[in-house]
Design a protein around this motif. Structure first.
Motif, PDB file in Angstrom:
ATOM      1  N   GLU A  23      -5.929 -10.555  -2.867  1.00 14.01           N
ATOM      2  CA  GLU A  23      -6.005 -10.180  -1.298  1.00 14.01           C
ATOM      3  C   GLU A  23      -4.978 -11.158  -0.527  1.00 14.01           C
ATOM      4  O   GLU A  23      -4.597 -11.935  -0.960  1.00 14.01           O
ATOM      5  N   SER A  39      -4.880 -19.350  -4.660  1.00 10.39           N
ATOM      6  CA  SER A  39      -3.603 -18.510  -4.033  1.00 10.39           C
ATOM      7  C   SER A  39      -2.885 -19.462  -3.084  1.00 10.39           C
ATOM      8  O   SER A  39      -2.087 -20.587  -4.194  1.00 10.39           O
ATOM      9  N   SER A  69      -3.561  -2.256   2.993  1.00 12.17           N
ATOM     10  CA  SER A  69      -4.518  -2.648   2.614  1.00 12.17           C
ATOM     11  C   SER A  69      -4.648  -4.262   2.374  1.00 12.17           C
ATOM     12  O   SER A  69      -3.596  -4.833   1.405  1.00 12.17           O
ATOM     13  N   GLU A  70      -5.547  -4.899   2.605  1.00 11.83           N
ATOM     14  CA  GLU A  70      -5.851  -6.153   2.412  1.00 11.83           C
ATOM     15  C   GLU A  70      -6.414  -6.389   1.492  1.00 11.83           C
ATOM     16  O   GLU A  70      -6.209  -7.774   1.370  1.00 11.83           O
ATOM     17  N   ARG A  71      -7.834  -5.792   0.300  1.00  8.88           N
ATOM     18  CA  ARG A  71      -7.662  -6.309  -0.978  1.00  8.88           C
ATOM     19  C   ARG A  71      -7.399  -4.975  -2.059  1.00  8.88           C
ATOM     20  O   ARG A  71      -7.854  -3.977  -1.844  1.00  8.88           O
ATOM     21  N   ARG A  72      -6.945  -5.641  -2.956  1.00  6.99           N
ATOM     22  CA  ARG A  72      -6.923  -4.768  -4.309  1.00  6.99           C
ATOM     23  C   ARG A  72      -7.893  -5.361  -5.181  1.00  6.99           C
ATOM     24  O   ARG A  72      -7.741  -6.362  -5.668  1.00  6.99           O
ATOM     25  N   VAL A  73      -8.650  -4.581  -5.871  1.00  2.00           N
ATOM     26  CA  VAL A  73     -10.300  -4.571  -6.392  1.00  2.00           C
ATOM     27  C   VAL A  73     -10.312  -3.730  -7.600  1.00  2.00           C
ATOM     28  O   VAL A  73      -9.703  -2.981  -7.478  1.00  2.00           O
ATOM     29  N   TRP A 107     -10.003  -9.724  -8.017  1.00  2.00           N
ATOM     30  CA  TRP A 107      -9.604  -9.036  -6.779  1.00  2.00           C
ATOM     31  C   TRP A 107      -8.066  -9.735  -6.379  1.00  2.00           C
ATOM     32  O   TRP A 107      -8.040 -10.846  -6.628  1.00  2.00           O
ATOM     33  N   ARG A 135      -4.409 -12.236   3.442  1.00  2.00           N
ATOM     34  CA  ARG A 135      -5.447 -11.837   4.355  1.00  2.00           C
ATOM     35  C   ARG A 135      -4.313 -11.903   5.518  1.00  2.00           C
ATOM     36  O   ARG A 135      -3.509 -12.689   6.311  1.00  2.00           O
ATOM     37  N   LYS A 192       0.560  -5.954  -5.546  1.00  2.00           N
ATOM     38  CA  LYS A 192       0.083  -6.077  -4.671  1.00  2.00           C
ATOM     39  C   LYS A 192       0.452  -5.692  -3.461  1.00  2.00           C
ATOM     40  O   LYS A 192       1.328  -6.332  -3.086  1.00  2.00           O
ATOM     41  N   ASP A 196     -16.919  -2.426  -5.052  1.00  2.00           N
ATOM     42  CA  ASP A 196     -15.811  -2.559  -4.154  1.00  2.00           C
ATOM     43  C   ASP A 196     -15.405  -1.653  -3.538  1.00  2.00           C
ATOM     44  O   ASP A 196     -14.170  -1.697  -1.997  1.00  2.00           O
ATOM     45  N   TYR A 208     -12.533  -0.889  -0.152  1.00  2.00           N
ATOM     46  CA  TYR A 208     -11.506  -1.349  -0.148  1.00  2.00           C
ATOM     47  C   TYR A 208     -10.509  -0.348  -0.770  1.00  2.00           C
ATOM     48  O   TYR A 208      -9.935  -0.543  -2.117  1.00  2.00           O
TER      49      TYR A 208
END
Length: 270
Positions: free
Chosen positions: A230, A166, A202-206, A228, A232, A190, A211, A215
């Motif tokens: 993310e 992170s 788009s909060e999360r690319r998976v 993924w 936030r 992202k 999923d 998303y």
């Protein structure tokens, strides 16, 4: 699944894009009316309307019996049993249209969450970017590169035994661009947005096709070591009538109201 996602994103994104940056209710009200009309159309096409009307008549008759024979315990018990049986039959008759509506609603709700569920980063505010690794990617640390208008404020922080990495980023001004996560053998992107909402985010690319149902804002990640990515975003609410509620609550309430007002035109009973 990827083709369906692309079609739905293009269709819903094209419809909602002109409403970006405006009060969410401007688009949510007509959208809810369309959902209500869609529900009525499905009910008319997939339900036994004559049977539903008969069951509703039986429900009313049983309620009248309970009021009429209040001093007759045996008759009241029979009326209660008949009421339960009629309710079970009514629920069974409504199951078919409910199942027919489930699949398209899942696809639509995922897209609407991208528009109504989040707000872009505010200039000056921070957010967390997280990469979730698969087992084959444990120990890898990509380099995070941000577009102009976004700064990366912290070095990578590893948690969950190295499976998650992170960073904290800060938006300096309104922007629409891509973060880049640079690995030794590939570079993944992202999307990132800062500015005024609502916007399609788009909060999360998976990487998982399953999923992708919830998303759908970006294409699936290619097969590799990343599960993924993310960003936030802050959660959004829709304000109207002095209330700040989740968009889904407004959608359900307004679509049901539309269905009640228009059921006569569709000649539907429910």
């Amino acid at each position: 699944m990827e083709i369906i996602r692309s079609i739905m994103s293009a269709l819903i994104g094209g419809i909602l894009r002109p409403f970006s940056g405006h009060n969410a209710m401007l688009s949510l009200v007509p959208l809810s009316a369309l959902v209500g009309m869609g529900m009525l159309w499905v009910l008319r096409r997939t339900s036994n309307q004559e049977g539903i009307r008969n069951v509703k008549a039986r429900l009313q008759a049983r309620i009248y019996e309970m009021r009429l024979f209040v001093d007759e315990p045996l008759l009241v018990w029979q009326a209660q049993w008949g009421l339960i049986s009629a309710n079970v039959r009514y629920i069974g008759m409504m199951m078919v249209p409910a199942l027919v509506m489930t699949a398209p609603m899942i696809l639509v709700f995922g897209q609407l969450e991208c528009f109504y569920g989040y707000t872009p980063l505010e200039p000056g505010k921070t957010a967390i970017v997280t990469v979730q690794m698969k087992s084959t990617g444990i120990g890898l640390t990509p380099a995070l590169r941000a577009p102009e208008g976004i700064v990366v404020e912290t070095p990578p922080v590893h948690v969950d035994g190295g499976r998650q990495v992170s960073w904290r980023i800060r938006a300096l001004r309104p922007i629409a661009g891509d973060l880049q996560l640079v690995f030794p053998d590939q570079t993944l992107k992202k999307s990132v947005h800062a500015g005024r909402g609502p916007q399609y985010l788009s909060e999360r690319r998976v990487s998982s096709a399953l999923d992708l149902l919830w998303y759908p804002g970006e294409n699936r990640l290619a097969a590799g070591s990343v599960d993924w990515i993310e960003l936030r975003y802050p959660q959004a609410t829709v304000s109207a009538l002095g209330l700040d509620l989740h968009w889904l609550i407004w959608l359900l309430a307004l679509s049901m109201l539309s269905a009640l007002l228009l059921k006569g035109r569709f000649r539907v009973s429910f």
